[in-house]
Write a protein that holds these residues in place. Structure first.
Motif, short mmCIF file in Angstrom:
data_model
loop_
_atom_site.label_atom_id
_atom_site.label_comp_id
_atom_site.label_asym_id
_atom_site.label_seq_id
_atom_site.Cartn_x
_atom_site.Cartn_y
_atom_site.Cartn_z
N GLY A 109 30.40 52.47 11.30
CA GLY A 109 29.32 51.53 11.61
C GLY A 109 28.00 51.92 10.98
N LEU A 110 27.82 53.23 10.76
CA LEU A 110 26.59 53.75 10.17
C LEU A 110 26.93 54.67 9.01
CD1 LEU A 110 24.59 54.86 13.33
CD2 LEU A 110 24.11 52.88 11.91
N ILE A 111 26.05 54.69 8.03
CA ILE A 111 26.14 55.70 6.98
C ILE A 111 24.81 56.44 6.97
CG2 ILE A 111 27.85 54.56 5.53
CD1 ILE A 111 25.60 53.40 3.84
N TRP A 112 24.85 57.71 6.60
CA TRP A 112 23.64 58.51 6.51
C TRP A 112 23.23 58.54 5.05
CZ3 TRP A 112 21.10 60.24 10.74
CH2 TRP A 112 21.78 60.13 11.95
N VAL A 113 22.01 58.09 4.78
CA VAL A 113 21.54 57.94 3.41
C VAL A 113 20.27 58.76 3.22
CG1 VAL A 113 20.79 56.29 1.66
CG2 VAL A 113 22.52 55.61 3.33
N ARG A 114 20.25 59.53 2.12
CA ARG A 114 19.05 60.29 1.75
C ARG A 114 18.59 59.79 0.39
NH1 ARG A 114 20.67 65.32 2.18
NH2 ARG A 114 21.29 65.54 0.02
N GLY A 115 17.42 59.17 0.38
CA GLY A 115 16.83 58.69 -0.87
C GLY A 115 15.97 59.77 -1.49
N THR A 116 15.27 59.42 -2.53
CA THR A 116 14.40 60.36 -3.23
C THR A 116 13.24 60.77 -2.34
OG1 THR A 116 14.96 59.22 -5.28
CG2 THR A 116 13.06 60.69 -5.33
N GLY A 117 13.15 62.07 -2.04
CA GLY A 117 12.05 62.61 -1.25
C GLY A 117 12.06 62.24 0.21
N ALA A 126 14.27 62.23 4.20
CA ALA A 126 15.31 62.87 5.01
C ALA A 126 16.48 61.91 5.16
CB ALA A 126 14.74 63.22 6.39
N ASP A 127 17.62 62.44 5.60
CA ASP A 127 18.77 61.58 5.88
C ASP A 127 18.40 60.58 6.97
OD1 ASP A 127 20.80 62.61 4.18
OD2 ASP A 127 20.94 64.37 5.45
N ARG A 128 18.83 59.35 6.79
CA ARG A 128 18.52 58.28 7.74
C ARG A 128 19.79 57.47 7.98
NH1 ARG A 128 13.74 56.17 9.16
NH2 ARG A 128 12.68 57.27 7.51
N ALA A 129 20.06 57.16 9.25
CA ALA A 129 21.23 56.35 9.59
C ALA A 129 20.93 54.89 9.29
CB ALA A 129 21.58 56.53 11.06
N LEU A 130 21.80 54.24 8.53
CA LEU A 130 21.63 52.83 8.18
C LEU A 130 22.91 52.06 8.49
CD1 LEU A 130 19.96 53.16 4.65
CD2 LEU A 130 18.82 52.82 6.83
N TRP A 131 22.78 50.88 9.08
CA TRP A 131 23.95 50.02 9.25
C TRP A 131 24.15 49.28 7.94
CZ3 TRP A 131 23.41 44.71 9.00
CH2 TRP A 131 22.12 44.21 9.16
N HIS A 132 25.37 48.87 7.69
CA HIS A 132 25.72 48.37 6.37
C HIS A 132 26.95 47.47 6.44
CE1 HIS A 132 28.58 51.49 7.11
NE2 HIS A 132 29.33 50.99 6.15
N VAL A 133 27.29 46.89 5.31
CA VAL A 133 28.59 46.25 5.14
C VAL A 133 29.17 46.74 3.82
CG1 VAL A 133 28.07 44.16 6.45
CG2 VAL A 133 27.67 44.18 4.01
N TRP A 134 30.47 46.76 3.73
CA TRP A 134 31.17 47.11 2.49
C TRP A 134 31.63 45.79 1.87
CZ3 TRP A 134 31.63 51.55 -0.16
CH2 TRP A 134 32.53 51.57 -1.24
N HIS A 135 31.25 45.57 0.61
CA HIS A 135 31.60 44.31 -0.05
C HIS A 135 31.89 44.60 -1.51
CE1 HIS A 135 31.50 39.97 -0.77
NE2 HIS A 135 30.79 40.22 -1.84
#
Length: 169
Positions: free
Chosen positions: A19-27, A29-38
């Motif tokens: 249901g969530l993925i942890w994403v770390r962008g440039t500069g 911290a890791d952040r939990a984001l809800w998403h869909v796979w398409h």
């Protein structure tokens, strides 16, 4: 099957089911984001008022994505994503926005949410570029992101007694 195809299948299945993925962008911290796979990528929406923040995720950049197990919460797979922004009202945007709308909980504007996303938010495509099969041995624990949200006051002393009475009934 080659190891690359197996890695790709692991990324797809784990990301679809989480249901969530942890994403770390440039500069950032890791952040939990809800998403869909398409169609071979994860899509996220945010960056506007009332939506999830997408700081550090820029069109043409990269991000580190970690997918956790839905039942145990442990890391299953980590992958590097190439980030691209989906232009509003295109064919891809309409298809992805419809799927995202189905996953969006408690949208303040209900059915009109996709119109607001087109005006005020960004829809980003996180396409797998490479898969890390070796997981780190440390916990990767980090301090929570600073937020103005706080608890206003302590829990009332009578609350535990009230909860116990409800269980007896």
């Amino acid at each position: 099957m080659t190891p690359a195809l197996l890695d790709r299948a692991l990324v797809e299945e784990a990301t679809k089911k989480s249901g969530l993925i942890w994403v770390r962008g440039t500069g950032t911290a890791d952040r939990a984001l809800w998403h869909v796979w398409h169609e071979g990528a994860a899509y996220v929406v945010g960056g506007g008022p009332g939506e999830q923040p997408l700081e550090g995720l820029a069109d043409g950049g990269t991000a580190e994505v970690t997918v956790r197990s839905k039942d145990k919460g442990g890391r299953l797979v980590a992958w590097t994503a190439s980030v691209s922004e989906v232009a509003p009202h295109g064919e891809l945007w309409e298809a992805v926005a419809a799927e995202l709308k189905g996953k969006r909980l408690n949208a303040p504007d209900g059915e009109a949410v996709t119109g607001r996303w087109a005006r005020e938010c960004r829809v980003l495509r996180l396409a797998p570029a490479s898969v890390r099969t070796a997981m780190p041995s440390d916990s990767l624990a980090a301090r929570p992101v600073e937020t103005p949200a706080t608890t206003r006051e302590p829990i009332p002393a009578a609350l535990p007694k009230l909860l116990r009475k409800r269980r007896r009934r």
